[in-house]
Scaffold this motif. Structure first.
Motif, PDB file in Angstrom:
ATOM      1  N   TYR A 115       0.821  -1.207   0.000  1.00 46.36           N
ATOM      2  CA  TYR A 115       0.000   0.000   0.000  1.00 46.36           C
ATOM      3  C   TYR A 115       0.861   1.266   0.000  1.00 46.36           C
ATOM      4  N   GLY A 116       0.278   2.310  -0.574  1.00 43.26           N
ATOM      5  CA  GLY A 116       0.920   3.617  -0.537  1.00 43.26           C
ATOM      6  C   GLY A 116       0.302   4.545  -1.559  1.00 43.26           C
ATOM      7  N   PRO A 117       0.084   5.817  -1.216  1.00 37.49           N
ATOM      8  CA  PRO A 117      -0.428   6.778  -2.199  1.00 37.49           C
ATOM      9  C   PRO A 117       0.620   7.053  -3.273  1.00 37.49           C
ATOM     10  N   ILE A 118       0.183   7.565  -4.394  1.00 38.02           N
ATOM     11  CA  ILE A 118       1.068   7.784  -5.536  1.00 38.02           C
ATOM     12  C   ILE A 118       2.309   8.573  -5.135  1.00 38.02           C
ATOM     13  N   ALA A 119       2.123   9.640  -4.400  1.00 32.95           N
ATOM     14  CA  ALA A 119       3.241  10.528  -4.079  1.00 32.95           C
ATOM     15  C   ALA A 119       4.277   9.878  -3.176  1.00 32.95           C
ATOM     16  N   ASP A 120       3.874   8.842  -2.439  1.00 33.95           N
ATOM     17  CA  ASP A 120       4.776   8.257  -1.454  1.00 33.95           C
ATOM     18  C   ASP A 120       5.256   6.854  -1.797  1.00 33.95           C
ATOM     19  N   LEU A 121       4.687   6.230  -2.812  1.00 37.01           N
ATOM     20  CA  LEU A 121       5.022   4.840  -3.107  1.00 37.01           C
ATOM     21  C   LEU A 121       6.479   4.732  -3.556  1.00 37.01           C
ATOM     22  N   SER A 122       7.209   3.815  -2.944  1.00 36.56           N
ATOM     23  CA  SER A 122       8.620   3.654  -3.294  1.00 36.56           C
ATOM     24  C   SER A 122       8.768   2.872  -4.595  1.00 36.56           C
ATOM     25  N   ASP A 123       9.909   3.040  -5.235  1.00 38.07           N
ATOM     26  CA  ASP A 123      10.197   2.264  -6.442  1.00 38.07           C
ATOM     27  C   ASP A 123      10.171   0.772  -6.138  1.00 38.07           C
ATOM     28  N   ALA A 124      10.666   0.397  -4.971  1.00 38.12           N
ATOM     29  CA  ALA A 124      10.711  -1.021  -4.609  1.00 38.12           C
ATOM     30  C   ALA A 124       9.307  -1.600  -4.484  1.00 38.12           C
ATOM     31  N   ASP A 125       8.390  -0.837  -3.881  1.00 38.87           N
ATOM     32  CA  ASP A 125       7.026  -1.335  -3.726  1.00 38.87           C
ATOM     33  C   ASP A 125       6.271  -1.326  -5.053  1.00 38.87           C
ATOM     34  N   LEU A 126       6.591  -0.397  -5.923  1.00 41.92           N
ATOM     35  CA  LEU A 126       6.011  -0.411  -7.269  1.00 41.92           C
ATOM     36  C   LEU A 126       6.465  -1.652  -8.028  1.00 41.92           C
ATOM     37  N   ASP A 127       7.762  -1.859  -8.056  1.00 40.29           N
ATOM     38  CA  ASP A 127       8.321  -2.975  -8.831  1.00 40.29           C
ATOM     39  C   ASP A 127       7.873  -4.319  -8.294  1.00 40.29           C
ATOM     40  N   ALA A 128       7.812  -4.456  -6.977  1.00 40.63           N
ATOM     41  CA  ALA A 128       7.470  -5.749  -6.382  1.00 40.63           C
ATOM     42  C   ALA A 128       6.091  -6.227  -6.821  1.00 40.63           C
ATOM     43  N   VAL A 129       5.140  -5.315  -6.934  1.00 37.52           N
ATOM     44  CA  VAL A 129       3.780  -5.693  -7.318  1.00 37.52           C
ATOM     45  C   VAL A 129       3.675  -5.883  -8.827  1.00 37.52           C
ATOM     46  N   LEU A 130       4.290  -4.993  -9.596  1.00 36.17           N
ATOM     47  CA  LEU A 130       4.279  -5.152 -11.055  1.00 36.17           C
ATOM     48  C   LEU A 130       4.917  -6.471 -11.468  1.00 36.17           C
ATOM     49  N   GLU A 131       5.972  -6.854 -10.790  1.00 38.67           N
ATOM     50  CA  GLU A 131       6.706  -8.063 -11.178  1.00 38.67           C
ATOM     51  C   GLU A 131       5.882  -9.322 -10.967  1.00 38.67           C
ATOM     52  N   VAL A 132       5.111  -9.383  -9.890  1.00 44.46           N
ATOM     53  CA  VAL A 132       4.307 -10.584  -9.632  1.00 44.46           C
ATOM     54  C   VAL A 132       3.076 -10.627 -10.533  1.00 44.46           C
ATOM     55  N   HIS A 133       2.294  -9.561 -10.532  1.00 40.89           N
ATOM     56  CA  HIS A 133       1.022  -9.577 -11.244  1.00 40.89           C
ATOM     57  C   HIS A 133       1.214  -9.440 -12.756  1.00 40.89           C
ATOM     58  N   LEU A 134       1.806  -8.343 -13.178  1.00 39.56           N
ATOM     59  CA  LEU A 134       1.841  -8.020 -14.602  1.00 39.56           C
ATOM     60  C   LEU A 134       2.956  -8.763 -15.341  1.00 39.56           C
ATOM     61  N   LYS A 135       4.191  -8.573 -14.898  1.00 39.05           N
ATOM     62  CA  LYS A 135       5.287  -9.250 -15.578  1.00 39.05           C
ATOM     63  C   LYS A 135       5.182 -10.756 -15.387  1.00 39.05           C
ATOM     64  N   GLY A 136       4.706 -11.191 -14.211  1.00 43.57           N
ATOM     65  CA  GLY A 136       4.510 -12.613 -13.996  1.00 43.57           C
ATOM     66  C   GLY A 136       3.537 -13.216 -14.987  1.00 43.57           C
ATOM     67  N   GLY A 137       2.447 -12.501 -15.258  1.00 45.23           N
ATOM     68  CA  GLY A 137       1.492 -12.981 -16.255  1.00 45.23           C
ATOM     69  C   GLY A 137       2.128 -13.110 -17.622  1.00 45.23           C
ATOM     70  N   PHE A 138       2.916 -12.101 -18.001  1.00 42.82           N
ATOM     71  CA  PHE A 138       3.601 -12.159 -19.294  1.00 42.82           C
ATOM     72  C   PHE A 138       4.585 -13.312 -19.353  1.00 42.82           C
ATOM     73  N   TYR A 139       5.394 -13.461 -18.303  1.00 43.75           N
ATOM     74  CA  TYR A 139       6.383 -14.542 -18.292  1.00 43.75           C
ATOM     75  C   TYR A 139       5.711 -15.906 -18.445  1.00 43.75           C
ATOM     76  N   LEU A 140       4.592 -16.060 -17.777  1.00 44.14           N
ATOM     77  CA  LEU A 140       3.902 -17.347 -17.791  1.00 44.14           C
ATOM     78  C   LEU A 140       3.327 -17.638 -19.177  1.00 44.14           C
ATOM     79  N   VAL A 141       2.657 -16.648 -19.762  1.00 49.98           N
ATOM     80  CA  VAL A 141       2.102 -16.832 -21.105  1.00 49.98           C
ATOM     81  C   VAL A 141       3.208 -17.083 -22.111  1.00 49.98           C
ATOM     82  N   ARG A 142       4.276 -16.323 -22.018  1.00 52.13           N
ATOM     83  CA  ARG A 142       5.385 -16.497 -22.965  1.00 52.13           C
ATOM     84  C   ARG A 142       5.969 -17.901 -22.883  1.00 52.13           C
TER      85      ARG A 142
END
Length: 310
Positions: A107-134
């Motif tokens: 969790y975190g508002p846009i202005a405060d969200l860290s790069d690490a917390d952004l990447d951690a969620v993108l990597e599991v949900h979005l990039k993970g979906g791509f990796y799996l389909v690929r």
């Protein structure tokens, strides 16, 4: 209707050690599917391994007479996604169904969200979906068959405060689904998204006292149907929430045509441009949504320009 079964089919389900994924794995296995139960046992933030639920689900499936193997690979890594697909190929010689359900939340508002917390969620949900389909795609193309179910969210459709990373990921999976459907269509591969609502550990900390029954088992039948060979729709988005099943669309207003525009004319016509009560255009992504969208717009433009305006 006769019982819908998955005999001879092989599925990889991510995040299948708990909650929704567990319900999917148990249902498919009960209907004859061989299942790679993937779960790395992480906490909801995805930053600590706290258990080995994948093996527990495998044990449950085997005890009931089914077939399953455990995978603790991380879908956030391309190598992890490839490994779980390879596990299915090594064990049973094929991969028919991919259900990407694994998730984390930070969790975190846009202005405060860290790069690490952004990447951690993108990597599991979005990039993970791509990796799996690929990883699964070449096998599905070779056998001219496949079913893909990607997990989006109402956060992807509508957004939710303090979870921009989650909402971005879930919206991105809608796009991945569209392209998977388009590229897979000629090869017997169908791809759809599930937009589920269930009370699982992802709801920890929320007040759910006023919620109706929302067990993962209420979502599982829709996911199983989307993964079944008899389901031939593709590129669509389906909701399963508290017993309600529905379909979500991207819809356009008809809008307004002018052969040229000024800023002032946009302002003057803005109510008609965004008119929610007027004619709407809905173009399913598969098989030709983009072409239909452009074609209808081009047709209108050519027609209007051909008519003399005095």
């Amino acid at each position: 209707m006769s019982e819908l079964r998955f005999d001879g089919r092989v599925a990889v389900i991510t995040g299948a050690g708990r909650g929704l994924g567990r319900a999917y794995a148990l249902l498919l296995a009960a209907r004859g599917c061989k299942v790679v139960v993937n779960d790395n046992g992480s906490a909801t933030r995805g930053d600590a391994i706290v258990a080995n639920p994948a093996q527990e689900v495998v044990d449950e499936i085997i005890a009931a007479g089914g077939q399953a193997i455990a995978s603790t690979d991380s879908v956030a890594l391309a190598s992890g996604a490839a490994a779980m697909i390879q596990a299915a190929i090594t064990a049973w010689g094929r991969i028919d169904i991919v259900i990407h359900n694994a998730g984390n939340v930070r969790y975190g508002p846009i202005a405060d969200l860290s790069d690490a917390d952004l990447d951690a969620v993108l990597e599991v949900h979005l990039k993970g979906g791509f990796y799996l389909v690929r990883a699964a795609f070449p096998h599905m193309v070779a056998q001219a068959y496949g079913r893909v179910v990607l997990t989006s969210s109402c956060s992807g459709l509508y957004g939710s405060q303090t979870t921009v990373n989650y909402g971005m990921s879930k919206a991105g999976l809608l796009g991945l689904n569209n392209v998977t459907a388009l590229e897979g269509g000629a090869h017997g591969i169908r791809s759809n998204t599930i937009i589920p609502a269930a009370v699982t550990r992802m709801a920890d900390g929320l007040d759910t006292s006023a919620y109706p029954p929302m067990e993962p088992e209420l979502v599982a039948p829709m996911v199983a149907w989307l993964a079944h060979e008899d389901c031939t729709v593709s590129g669509e988005h389906f909701i399963a929430a508290a017993g309600r099943m529905a379909r979500a669309f991207t819809t356009e207003t008809k809008g307004v045509f002018r052969p040229d525009w000024t800023i002032e004319e946009v302002a003057a016509d803005f109510a008609a441009i965004r008119d929610p009560e007027g004619e709407r255009w809905t173009f399913p992504p598969y098989p030709s949504g983009m072409a239909d969208h452009l074609g209808r717009s081009f047709e209108w433009a050519h027609r209007e320009r051909a008519v003399p305006h005095g």
